[in-house]
Design a protein around this motif. Structure first.
Motif, PDB file in Angstrom:
ATOM      1  N   CYS A  15      57.903  28.152  11.108  1.00 47.53           N
ATOM      2  CA  CYS A  15      57.010  28.421   9.977  1.00 47.53           C
ATOM      3  C   CYS A  15      57.524  27.705   8.734  1.00 47.53           C
ATOM      4  CB  CYS A  15      56.954  29.923   9.735  1.00 47.53           C
ATOM      5  SG  CYS A  15      56.024  30.389   8.268  1.00 47.53           S
TER       6      CYS A  15
ATOM      7  N   CYS B 134      58.559  30.835   6.084  1.00 43.25           N
ATOM      8  CA  CYS B 134      59.646  31.806   6.317  1.00 43.25           C
ATOM      9  C   CYS B 134      60.640  31.311   7.368  1.00 43.25           C
ATOM     10  CB  CYS B 134      59.076  33.156   6.720  1.00 43.25           C
ATOM     11  SG  CYS B 134      58.419  33.215   8.403  1.00 43.25           S
TER      12      CYS B 134
ATOM     13  N   CYS C  20      53.623  30.960  10.499  1.00 40.65           N
ATOM     14  CA  CYS C  20      53.672  31.942  11.585  1.00 40.65           C
ATOM     15  C   CYS C  20      52.407  32.772  11.572  1.00 40.65           C
ATOM     16  CB  CYS C  20      54.910  32.817  11.463  1.00 40.65           C
ATOM     17  SG  CYS C  20      55.032  33.744   9.923  1.00 40.65           S
TER      18      CYS C  20
ATOM     19  N   CYS D 231      51.505  34.672   5.718  1.00 41.42           N
ATOM     20  CA  CYS D 231      52.971  34.757   5.697  1.00 41.42           C
ATOM     21  C   CYS D 231      53.456  34.773   4.252  1.00 41.42           C
ATOM     22  CB  CYS D 231      53.585  33.569   6.434  1.00 41.42           C
ATOM     23  SG  CYS D 231      55.378  33.473   6.250  1.00 41.42           S
TER      24      CYS D 231
ATOM     25  N   ASN E 116      58.286  39.048   4.692  1.00 41.32           N
ATOM     26  CA  ASN E 116      57.407  39.724   5.653  1.00 41.32           C
ATOM     27  C   ASN E 116      58.033  41.029   6.137  1.00 41.32           C
ATOM     28  OD1 ASN E 116      55.387  37.583   5.836  1.00 41.32           O
ATOM     29  ND2 ASN E 116      57.023  36.422   6.818  1.00 41.32           N
TER      30      ASN E 116
HETATM   31 ZN   LIG Z   1      56.164  32.658   8.262  1.00 43.26          ZN
END
Ligand SMILES: [Zn+2]
Ligand SMILES: [Zn+2]
Length: 173
Positions: free
Chosen positions: A54, A57, A117, A121, A133
């Protein structure tokens, strides 16, 4: 017509820095090869295992991508489209066709430019880097000294107001 139904090693280095075909994985081919006038028409699907991370993150992302394939491989003798330089053209070489470049372009064009993701996110905290998250309420108290000074100033004003009130009362007496 011939049915090609097999697993082949995935071509290497398909993808960008963040996401691409998982290294060492297999491609699931489910293709139909049809002899047509100009060459061999290849159609069907190729399923690739995609792996990446991602962009917000850095969590790992994994999914299977089923690419639709529909490509005509021309016989070398065919000169019908020879002057069409702009179009990617695939050839039947001897008895063989090389579907590697077709697979590459089918998969690469479908890869997200900025993989996430999930759409919403929250990414990482700018201050400390934790994954937001996992803790959406996470935040930091504002430590900027300018704000701290302002906070103190307003305290002083409140104190002054209180002192003035009492002194006013005294004058009235
Ligand atoms: Zn993410
Ligand atoms: Zn933080």
């Amino acid at each position: 017509m011939e049915i090609l139904n097999e697993q082949v090693p995935a071509p290497a280095d398909v993808g960008n820095a963040l996401i691409g075909i998982r290294g060492g994985s297999e491609l699931d081919l489910d293709l139909r090869l049809e002899a047509v006038h100009e060459g061999i028409l290849v159609s069907g699907t190729a399923t690739a295992q995609i792996a990446g991370e991602c962009g917000r993150c850095l969590d790992s992302i994994e999914y299977d991508y089923e690419a639709d394939i529909q490509e005509l491989f021309y016989y070398e003798e065919s000169e019908e489209f020879e002057d069409d330089d702009d179009v990617d053209q695939y050839w039947v070489i001897g008895d063989l066709i090389d579907i590697d470049p077709v697979l590459r372009s089918a998969v690469v064009t479908a890869l997200p430019f900025q993989p996430v993701c999930r759409e919403d996110c929250l990414g990482l905290c700018n201050e400390c880097g934790i994954n937001l998250n996992e803790d959406p309420e996470h935040h930091h108290e504002i430590l900027d000294p300018r704000w701290a000074a302002l906070a103190q100033l307003s305290d002083n004003v409140a104190e002054d107001a209180a002192t003035n009130k009492t002194s006013d009362k005294r004058e009235e007496k």
